[in-house]
Design a protein around this motif. Structure first.
Motif, short mmCIF file in Angstrom:
data_model
loop_
_atom_site.label_atom_id
_atom_site.label_comp_id
_atom_site.label_asym_id
_atom_site.label_seq_id
_atom_site.Cartn_x
_atom_site.Cartn_y
_atom_site.Cartn_z
N ASN A 129 88.35 86.90 6.96
CA ASN A 129 88.29 88.18 6.26
C ASN A 129 88.70 87.97 4.80
N LEU A 130 87.85 87.25 4.05
CA LEU A 130 88.19 86.86 2.69
C LEU A 130 87.81 87.94 1.68
N LEU A 131 88.60 88.00 0.61
CA LEU A 131 88.29 88.91 -0.48
C LEU A 131 87.03 88.43 -1.21
N THR A 132 86.26 89.35 -1.75
CA THR A 132 85.05 89.00 -2.47
C THR A 132 85.37 88.71 -3.94
N HIS A 133 84.36 88.22 -4.65
CA HIS A 133 84.48 87.93 -6.08
C HIS A 133 84.91 89.18 -6.84
N SER A 134 84.27 90.31 -6.57
CA SER A 134 84.58 91.55 -7.30
C SER A 134 85.99 92.03 -6.98
N GLU A 135 86.44 91.84 -5.73
CA GLU A 135 87.80 92.25 -5.36
C GLU A 135 88.83 91.39 -6.08
N ILE A 136 88.56 90.08 -6.19
CA ILE A 136 89.47 89.19 -6.92
C ILE A 136 89.53 89.60 -8.39
N ARG A 137 88.36 89.93 -8.99
CA ARG A 137 88.33 90.36 -10.38
C ARG A 137 89.15 91.63 -10.57
N ASN A 138 89.04 92.58 -9.65
CA ASN A 138 89.79 93.83 -9.75
C ASN A 138 91.29 93.59 -9.67
N ILE A 139 91.70 92.67 -8.77
CA ILE A 139 93.12 92.34 -8.66
C ILE A 139 93.63 91.72 -9.95
N LEU A 140 92.85 90.79 -10.50
CA LEU A 140 93.25 90.11 -11.73
C LEU A 140 93.41 91.10 -12.88
N GLN A 141 92.44 92.00 -13.03
CA GLN A 141 92.49 92.97 -14.12
C GLN A 141 93.58 94.01 -13.89
N SER A 142 93.84 94.34 -12.64
CA SER A 142 94.90 95.29 -12.33
C SER A 142 96.27 94.74 -12.70
N GLU A 143 96.46 93.45 -12.47
CA GLU A 143 97.77 92.84 -12.72
C GLU A 143 97.93 92.37 -14.15
N LEU A 144 96.84 91.89 -14.79
CA LEU A 144 96.95 91.25 -16.10
C LEU A 144 96.26 92.02 -17.22
N GLY A 145 95.55 93.09 -16.90
CA GLY A 145 94.88 93.86 -17.95
C GLY A 145 93.37 93.78 -17.85
N GLU A 146 92.71 94.80 -18.38
CA GLU A 146 91.25 94.89 -18.29
C GLU A 146 90.54 93.77 -19.06
N GLU A 147 91.23 93.17 -20.04
CA GLU A 147 90.58 92.13 -20.84
C GLU A 147 90.53 90.79 -20.11
N ALA A 148 91.22 90.67 -18.99
CA ALA A 148 91.21 89.41 -18.23
C ALA A 148 89.85 89.20 -17.58
N THR A 149 89.26 88.03 -17.80
CA THR A 149 87.96 87.71 -17.21
C THR A 149 88.03 86.39 -16.47
N ILE A 150 87.29 86.28 -15.38
CA ILE A 150 87.28 85.07 -14.56
C ILE A 150 86.35 84.02 -15.18
N LEU A 151 86.88 82.82 -15.40
CA LEU A 151 86.07 81.70 -15.88
C LEU A 151 85.61 80.82 -14.72
N GLU A 152 86.49 80.64 -13.76
CA GLU A 152 86.15 79.78 -12.61
C GLU A 152 86.95 80.26 -11.41
N LEU A 153 86.32 80.27 -10.25
CA LEU A 153 86.95 80.76 -9.03
C LEU A 153 86.65 79.78 -7.91
N GLN A 154 87.69 79.18 -7.33
CA GLN A 154 87.50 78.16 -6.30
C GLN A 154 88.30 78.51 -5.06
#
Length: 249
Positions: free
Chosen positions: A110-135
């Motif tokens: 039951n893994l989180l999706t790419h969009s869910e990870i992006r939302n978590i990142l922006q929620s914690e670090l700010g809307e300007e945070a963008t994903i460069l690489e996801l492994q």
């Protein structure tokens, strides 16, 4: 006499080369693995259902491109047609590289999706945070996402629990020198809750990882057991220091 032996030796070399050339020319090319065999290989390794199977070119190499669906996500699998090796596996909704060591059945978690990870990142670090690489990798038997991100002019790394979304590790790179500063290992939500409850008696209602002026801290909401009120406990996410306790009526 010497001339005769030299001629015979030269003739032997020429014949040997000719035989090698002929054998190489008529030797059949390495055959592709059959579609059914590759389908079975992918399903055995990752589970799910194959939606499509096509032969295509990728960086000048012939590959099998397979669309694989599980209960939660849809993946694109690239397979070497000669050996059956998995060249890549990525979520159709975003570029997620998968560590294939011990990867069997992991795409069915039951893994989180790419969009869910992006939302978590922006929620914690700010809307300007963008994903460069996801492994997607594994640490101590737990699936995690290693995320390289950009925030303003700086870049950083976080490790996120692939199922709960909890941030396990955070590091940011120096903006001016573009050199990594000391990585910051977070104390984790469980330890933060333990510290908070040692100062305030009650029941934890919510916990969030926040960032302010470059400082990461946990904000823990606690419902007090002794009275009908709440308290917010702020705890440094790196050191475990209690920053503040805010009492609410």
């Amino acid at each position: 006499m010497n001339s005769i032996w030299k001629n015979r030796l030269l003739m032997g070399v020429v014949v040997a080369i000719a035989i090698i050339v002929v054998v190489s020319f008529f030797r059949p090319a390495q055959a592709f693995m059959g579609e059914e065999e590759v389908r079975q290989l992918v399903v055995d390794q990752y589970g799910g259902e194959i939606l499509s199977f096509t032969e295509t070119e990728e960086f000048g190499q012939t590959v099998y491109q397979i669309q694989l669906a599980t209960d939660r996500n849809q993946y694109e699998v690239m397979v070497d047609p000669y050996t059956g090796d998995i060249l890549s596996l990525s979520l159709s909704s975003g570029n997620i590289e998968v560590d294939h060591d011990n990867s069997k059945d992991r795409v069915d978690e039951n893994l989180l999706t790419h969009s869910e990870i992006r939302n978590i990142l922006q929620s914690e670090l700010g809307e300007e945070a963008t994903i460069l690489e996801l492994q997607l990798t594994e640490q101590d038997g737990v699936s995690v996402y290693d995320v390289l991100f950009r925030q303003g002019q700086a870049e950083g790394e976080v490790t996120i629990h692939a199922q709960t979304g909890e941030i396990l590790f955070y590091a940011v790179h120096d903006e001016t020198r573009h050199a990594p500063v000391q990585p910051k290992q977070l104390i984790g939500e469980e330890e933060a809750i333990r510290i908070a409850l040692s100062h305030v008696e009650g029941v934890v209602d919510d916990i969030d990882l926040e960032e302010e002026n470059g400082r990461l801290f946990y904000e823990i909401e606690i419902e007090l057991t002794s009275e009908d009120s709440e308290a917010d406990v702020l705890i440094d996410a790196i050191t475990g220091e209690v920053i503040a306790i805010i009492w609410e009526d």
